[in-house]
Design an enzyme around this catalytic site. Structure first.
Site, short mmCIF file in Angstrom:
data_model
loop_
_atom_site.label_atom_id
_atom_site.label_comp_id
_atom_site.label_asym_id
_atom_site.label_seq_id
_atom_site.Cartn_x
_atom_site.Cartn_y
_atom_site.Cartn_z
N GLU A 92 0.81 -1.22 0.00
CA GLU A 92 0.00 0.00 0.00
C GLU A 92 0.84 1.28 0.00
O GLU A 92 0.52 2.24 -0.69
CB GLU A 92 -0.91 -0.01 1.23
CG GLU A 92 -1.83 1.19 1.31
CD GLU A 92 -2.56 1.25 2.64
OE1 GLU A 92 -3.11 2.31 2.92
OE2 GLU A 92 -2.54 0.25 3.38
N ASP A 93 1.95 1.25 0.77
CA ASP A 93 2.66 2.50 1.05
C ASP A 93 4.05 2.63 0.41
O ASP A 93 4.73 3.62 0.65
CB ASP A 93 2.81 2.69 2.57
CG ASP A 93 1.47 2.91 3.26
OD1 ASP A 93 0.53 3.35 2.56
OD2 ASP A 93 1.36 2.64 4.46
#
Length: 723
Positions: A92-93
């Site tokens: 996600e990051d």
């Protein structure tokens, strides 16, 4: 990105390696060296991926996923789960995707990481919708692999432990979400130690002042209560030893969130909450549990109605214990729980016991199976839910079960939430039973379907194959399955009814050109579907029935060169026989509440978007407004045979005397008419106004009622509501 570059040396790399070593030390107690090395590699990869990212507290971001893995390691999770915990924010990051994670650590770990990742890329119309969709994805991922929720719960727990760095508004939002969703999920999965800490931190951040005041108050009263519990511990332990029972006897303090909820629910001051302290007895076998229960009941008298046997009938999450409340020293009620060691492990670890136990037939597997059964129910619920928000509300309802146990006629136990009704029971048996139930017998006596059920009752459902769910059931059912099933059925039912009505309206508009829709040229039908960008011709018919499309205009598009297109569309819409109204058309034909039409009244129909045809009396005041849209008029007529009751409203001005209500009600009862609603208004002390809603078959029955009421000396004026 196929090769892992060495981790850059920074001023925090020593701290990082120290944390990884601490994690490895915990893992050495139950994992193989190769598995520990795989977790260590995942930690270093996560450090590379999150390089340059910091938490709001200022510490490197990678410390967070390592802490999440440490929480799971304390419950002895497998190394794939721990690797997923360490990598849970990588997809996600960071710049690394699912493929890169799968390439380095395997497909299983990549799938777990993907299941935990949030849906931040999708844009939603509101924060509520975004949150609901995130939870929907989480539950779907949980159904594939239950370890996903374990990582998510550990992630939330560490976030709660470090929530102080967040701004106040965000702290409150996250704390509320924790108390409403995450703590109940931990409870539903039997992970009591996790639930208690989540509730404590959620309470502290959502209501900081209340938390501090309550904590201080409990601390002040701790002395006296602890002394009582200490005496009780010693006396119970000695009594059990006299009978040859070896047991762990533990005094425990009820946690603050539980005390706070009890004070609010029962409106009690703290001094009246007696089970702030409780006693737990842990023994070696189930037989010993019941022996211990008899011994403590011999020591102190039990409080009637407060005994619960969760060993014979476990809770939905697999929790087992005997619960009893005793009149302790000085008459202070003391709650007591009696369980085996295995039950204690299950009560604290729940689904996580699956990883704590080593033998294949152990209790942990049973908890795992129960959790999977619950997740399957959630999957079924999400398929029936109309949208993510509706699904989230259903899940919230399912997460707060205060259980009621009832029996089928064959003696099978059905567990339901407190307040559940016979309809909830029917849907718990099977969706088809719920959809066709018409009545219920509770302990062999007929009871209304909306009757709340109580512990120990035997419930029998009476079904009729032609019956269907009533929309009014949504007002009293409490289980998520019942609510989702009823909504799902009614949505499909409305669509089917809308299609039938749309077909009738379109055939009416095409009268004189084709005798049925089957005669329409296939190419024209296909062209119309494409032109309107509709999924199918059936959807167009449903839109006509629901009033969102106009039949005469669509008739003109279907057959543009036939049937006198110069004639006004309203005139062509009126061709042919009118729609016959029987009073049982379902959800797409309704009756105006403004004028309450009855069989025998002259009526008109009006197409209203989303509601289908609304029938009004032709004398209704609202009809004048509708005349501005002649294309939405539908010619309607009462059918010759009508087997239904219709509501009608009457207004009576009466003398304000003793017994006037009784006289009016008795007069109506003489005409075999049901009173649906009654409301009164006092005017000047001498007269009063009574507004009645009655159920009648037609104008003839209404005339009979009005004639009987006019004969009463107390009735000064009587009128039927016109609009």
């Amino acid at each position: 990105m196929n090769s892992v570059s060495p981790l850059p040396m920074t001023d925090w790399s020593d701290d990082l390696l120290a944390r990884v070593d601490e994690l490895a030390a915990v893992l050495s107690g139950y994992l193989d060296p190769e598995q520990i090395e795989a977790v260590r590699r995942a930690c270093l990869f996560a450090a590379e991926a999150h390089q340059g990212q910091f938490r709001r507290s200022g510490e490197p971001y990678v410390f967070h996923p390592i802490a999440v893995a440490r929480i799971l390691a304390e419950v002895r999770f497998d190394h794939e789960t721990l690797m997923a915990a360490v990598l849970h924010d990588v997809i996600e990051d960071t710049k690394f995707g699912k493929e890169q994670v799968a390439e380095r650590f395997g497909t299983e770990v990549a799938e777990l990481v993907d299941g935990v990742s949030k849906l931040t890329q999708i844009k939603f119309s509101s924060k509520i919708e975004a949150q609901a969709e995130n939870f929907r994805k989480m539950f779907l991922a949980m159904a594939k692999d239950i370890r996903v929720i374990m990582v998510k719960l550990a992630d939330r727990l560490h976030n709660m432990r470090t929530l102080g760095a967040m701004p106040p508004e965000k702290r409150r939002r996250i704390a509320r979400e924790t108390l409403e969703i995450y703590a109940p999920i931990a409870g539903r999965l039997g992970m009591n130690h996790l639930r208690l800490e989540l509730e404590k931190l959620g309470f502290a951040y959502l209501f900081p002042t209340r938390y501090r005041v309550l904590e201080e108050s409990v601390r002040k009263m701790r002395g006296n209560r602890r002394e009582i519990v200490g005496q009780l511990e010693t006396r119970v332990r000695n009594r059990l030893l006299e009978d040859g029972i070896k047991a762990r006897v533990i005094g425990r303090e009820k946690h603050l969130w539980g005390i706070y909820k009890k004070m609010r629910a029962k409106r009690l001051p703290l001094k009246d909450v007696y089970d702030v302290y409780a006693l737990r007895i842990i023994v070696d076998s189930v037989d010993t549990c019941y022996r211990a229960l008899g011994l403590v009941h011999g020591l102190y008298k039990p409080l009637m109605g407060r005994f619960k046997d969760y060993i014979a009938i476990p809770k939905a999450n697999g929790y087992q214990s005997l619960h009893t409340v005793l009149f302790g020293p000085h008459g202070v009620p003391i709650e007591m729980q009696i369980r085996t060691y295995d039950m204690h492990v299950m009560a604290e670890a729940g689904v996580a016991a699956h990883w704590l136990y080593k033998s294949p037939g152990a209790q942990g597997n049973a908890a795992h199976a129960r959790a999977r059964e619950w997740l399957q129910k959630l999957l079924d619920m999400q398929r029936r839910a109309g949208n993510s928000v509706e699904f989230l509300e259903s899940v919230k309802m399912d997460l707060f079960p205060d259980e009621v146990y009832v029996f089928t006629p064959r003696g099978e136990i059905i567990e339901l939430p407190k307040g559940a009704t016979a309809v909830d029971f029917a849907y718990a048996i099977h969706s088809d039973v719920g959809n066709t139930c018409v009545a219920a017998k509770v302990d062999r006596r007929l009871a209304p379907l909306r009757t709340p059920l109580e512990n120990g009752q035997t419930v029998e459902v009476i079904i009729t194959p032609t019956a269907r769910p009533n929309p009014a059931w949504l007002g009293f059912v409490v289980t998520a399955k019942a609510r989702a099933s009823i909504r799902h059925y009614l949505k499909n039912l409305q669509r089917d009814e809308a299609m039938l009505l749309g077909k009738r309206l379109l055939e009416k508009a095409l009268l004189g050109q084709v005798s049925s829709l089957a005669e329409l040229p296939a190419d024209r039908v296909k062209a119309l579907v494409e032109e309107l960008n509709a999924p199918s011709f059936e959807d167009i018919l449903a839109d006509i029935g629901l009033g969102t499309r106009v039949a005469p205009l669509l008739a003109k598009r279907l057959l543009p060169n036939q049937g006198g297109n110069d004639a006004p569309e309203a005139e062509r819409a009126g061709k042919g026989a009118p729609l016959l109204i029987k009073g049982s058309e379902g959800t797409v034909v309704s009756f105006g509440k403004c004028c309450r039409p009855l069989p025998g009244d002259a009526i008109v129909g009006y197409l209203t978007a989303g509601r289908g045809v609304v029938v009004h009396r032709d004398s209704c005041k609202n009809v004048a407004d509708y005349k501005k849209n002649p294309d939405k008029w539908v010619e309607v007529e009462w059918a010759s045979q009508i087997n239904a009751d219709f509501p009608v409203e009457l207004r009576l001005d009466v003398s304000n005397k003793r017994g006037v209500f009784a006289s009016v009600a008795a007069a109506i009862a003489e005409t075999d008419t049901n009173i649906e609603n009654i409301a009164t208004t006092e005017r000047d002390g001498i007269t009063a106004t009574i507004n009645l809603t009655l159920q009648v078959r037609d104008r003839v029955q209404l005339a009979r009622v009005m004639k009987r009421l006019r004969a009463l000396p107390e009735v000064l004026k009587l009128s039927r509501k016109a609009s």
